[in-house]
Design a protein around this motif. Structure first.
Motif, short mmCIF file in Angstrom:
data_model
loop_
_atom_site.label_atom_id
_atom_site.label_comp_id
_atom_site.label_asym_id
_atom_site.label_seq_id
_atom_site.Cartn_x
_atom_site.Cartn_y
_atom_site.Cartn_z
N LEU A 1 0.81 -1.04 0.05
CA LEU A 1 0.09 -0.08 -0.13
C LEU A 1 0.87 1.16 -0.13
O LEU A 1 2.06 1.15 0.62
CB LEU A 1 -0.85 -0.18 1.31
N ASP A 2 0.37 2.34 -0.31
CA ASP A 2 0.99 3.55 -0.68
C ASP A 2 0.71 4.54 0.67
O ASP A 2 -0.51 5.25 0.20
CB ASP A 2 1.02 4.25 -1.95
N LEU A 3 1.03 4.17 1.74
CA LEU A 3 0.43 4.88 2.78
C LEU A 3 1.28 6.13 3.08
O LEU A 3 2.54 6.04 2.88
CB LEU A 3 0.62 3.93 4.18
N LYS A 4 0.53 7.10 3.63
CA LYS A 4 1.26 8.43 3.84
C LYS A 4 0.69 9.05 5.02
O LYS A 4 -0.56 8.98 5.27
CB LYS A 4 1.00 9.19 2.56
N PRO A 5 1.59 9.76 6.03
CA PRO A 5 1.07 10.61 6.86
C PRO A 5 0.30 11.77 6.32
O PRO A 5 0.52 12.19 5.10
CB PRO A 5 1.95 11.12 7.83
N LEU A 6 -0.59 12.33 7.07
CA LEU A 6 -1.17 13.55 6.41
C LEU A 6 -0.35 15.10 6.98
O LEU A 6 0.17 15.02 8.01
CB LEU A 6 -2.67 13.72 7.37
N PRO A 7 -0.54 15.74 5.97
CA PRO A 7 0.16 17.26 6.01
C PRO A 7 -0.71 17.92 7.23
O PRO A 7 -1.80 17.42 7.56
CB PRO A 7 -0.15 18.15 4.94
N THR B 1 -13.69 6.48 7.50
CA THR B 1 -13.53 5.93 5.98
C THR B 1 -12.87 6.77 5.34
O THR B 1 -11.67 6.32 4.45
CB THR B 1 -14.92 5.41 5.59
N ARG B 2 -12.96 8.26 5.24
CA ARG B 2 -12.33 9.17 4.31
C ARG B 2 -10.99 9.37 4.89
O ARG B 2 -10.04 9.54 4.25
CB ARG B 2 -13.25 10.65 4.43
N LEU B 3 -10.67 9.34 6.36
CA LEU B 3 -9.42 9.60 6.76
C LEU B 3 -8.44 8.14 6.42
O LEU B 3 -7.42 8.59 5.83
CB LEU B 3 -9.53 9.73 8.08
N MET B 4 -9.25 7.10 6.34
CA MET B 4 -8.59 6.09 5.77
C MET B 4 -7.73 6.17 4.62
O MET B 4 -7.16 6.01 3.93
CB MET B 4 -9.20 4.59 6.23
N LYS B 5 -8.96 6.54 3.68
CA LYS B 5 -8.63 6.80 2.20
C LYS B 5 -7.73 7.70 1.98
O LYS B 5 -6.66 7.40 1.15
CB LYS B 5 -9.98 7.00 1.58
N GLU B 6 -7.63 8.89 2.51
CA GLU B 6 -6.65 9.85 2.12
C GLU B 6 -5.32 9.25 2.88
O GLU B 6 -4.23 9.68 2.14
CB GLU B 6 -7.16 11.15 3.11
N ARG B 7 -5.23 8.73 3.96
CA ARG B 7 -4.09 7.90 4.38
C ARG B 7 -3.47 7.32 3.44
O ARG B 7 -2.17 6.54 3.42
CB ARG B 7 -4.12 7.50 5.70
N GLY B 8 -4.28 6.48 2.40
CA GLY B 8 -3.88 5.45 1.53
C GLY B 8 -4.30 3.88 1.62
O GLY B 8 -4.13 3.12 0.84
N TYR B 9 -5.22 3.92 2.60
CA TYR B 9 -5.89 2.44 2.82
C TYR B 9 -7.03 2.37 2.08
O TYR B 9 -7.95 3.16 1.55
CB TYR B 9 -6.51 2.38 4.23
N PRO B 10 -7.12 1.04 1.23
CA PRO B 10 -8.49 0.94 0.26
C PRO B 10 -9.57 1.01 1.21
O PRO B 10 -9.48 0.37 2.69
CB PRO B 10 -8.27 -0.73 -0.19
N THR B 11 -10.81 1.27 0.86
CA THR B 11 -11.87 1.40 1.76
C THR B 11 -13.05 0.61 1.28
O THR B 11 -14.07 0.75 1.67
CB THR B 11 -12.26 2.89 1.87
N LYS C 1 -8.41 -5.85 8.03
CA LYS C 1 -7.17 -6.62 7.76
C LYS C 1 -6.17 -5.44 7.44
O LYS C 1 -4.93 -5.73 8.06
CB LYS C 1 -7.27 -7.64 6.61
N ASP C 2 -6.64 -4.70 6.56
CA ASP C 2 -5.61 -3.82 6.30
C ASP C 2 -5.20 -2.83 7.35
O ASP C 2 -3.82 -2.47 7.71
CB ASP C 2 -5.95 -3.03 5.43
N LEU C 3 -5.83 -2.46 8.44
CA LEU C 3 -5.58 -1.73 9.44
C LEU C 3 -4.95 -2.43 10.48
O LEU C 3 -4.24 -1.90 11.32
CB LEU C 3 -6.86 -1.17 10.03
N SER C 4 -5.11 -3.93 10.68
CA SER C 4 -4.72 -4.34 11.64
C SER C 4 -3.25 -4.33 11.71
O SER C 4 -2.59 -4.70 12.67
CB SER C 4 -5.29 -6.09 11.43
N VAL C 5 -2.48 -4.29 10.65
CA VAL C 5 -0.98 -4.26 10.68
C VAL C 5 -0.48 -3.23 11.33
O VAL C 5 0.39 -3.54 12.21
CB VAL C 5 -0.35 -4.46 9.04
N GLU C 6 -1.08 -1.95 11.37
CA GLU C 6 -0.48 -0.94 12.08
C GLU C 6 -1.19 -0.27 13.17
O GLU C 6 -0.75 0.25 14.08
CB GLU C 6 0.02 0.48 11.21
#
Length: 184
Positions: free
Chosen positions: A67-73, A107-117, A125-130
């Motif tokens: 995944l292309d995860l990124k912190p928010l500005p 859900t919007r926050l997840m999407k902006e961070r790069g998580y599939p929603t 499952k995707d959130l479980s890692v971090e």
């Protein structure tokens, strides 16, 4: 060389190999426990076997790494924080709707961070890692939100859902930050 020495050498080699494999498995298990937190135990308890659960967790890690995860500005984090405050204010007059808004905001926050929603189970499952330590909050909030549509929830359950959503929201909002780190 005598056959006794050969047999002793083979036995010693087998013992060393077994020890190395044991240590390697223990290190992998420890890594998964540390990475997934309570989600590790949940996966083991709900899975067919420890081996299958650990395989599933390693697959989650692999998917997560892709995944292309990124912190928010900073400005985006501030905007989300303001939106959360607004959702909380709505709770006073419209608790059921506010819980739905909280779900949408997370859900919007997840999407902006790069998580599939797409799909709650895959989100989990995707959130479980971090976010394994706050994942149970998300499950609890989602369950209440699902029942809220049929008006099968009390105000106290809805309040609890807001608290649960807040735990994951905060975790997602600040993820990737380190003391002194600034985002554009």
């Amino acid at each position: 060389m005598s056959s006794g020495i050969i047999i002793a050498s083979i036995v010693a080699a087998v013992v060393v190999i077994v020890l190395v494999i044991g240590v390697w498995m223990a290190v992998r298990r420890r890594h998964l426990r540390e990475r997934f937190g309570p989600e590790y135990e949940r996966a083991v308890e709900s899975g067919d076997s420890r081996t299958a659960a650990e395989r599933d967790l390693r697959e989650r890690e692999q998917r997560h790494d892709d995944l292309d995860l990124k912190p928010l500005p900073t400005t985006a984090r501030q905007q989300y924080a303001q939106e959360w405050n607004s959702v909380q204010e709505h709770f006073v007059d419209r608790p059921q709707e506010a819980v739905g808004e909280a779900d949408q905001l997370v859900t919007r926050l997840m999407k902006e961070r790069g998580y599939p929603t797409e799909g709650h189970e895959q989100q989990v499952k995707d959130l479980s890692v971090e976010h394994g330590r706050t994942l149970e909050h998300y499950r609890a909030a989602h369950e209440v939100n699902a029942r809220a549509g049929g008006r099968q929830t009390t105000t106290e359950e809805l309040r609890g859902a807001m608290v649960h959503y807040r735990a994951l929201f905060d975790d997602l909002l600040t993820d990737g930050d380190r003391p002194g780190q600034q985002h554009a």
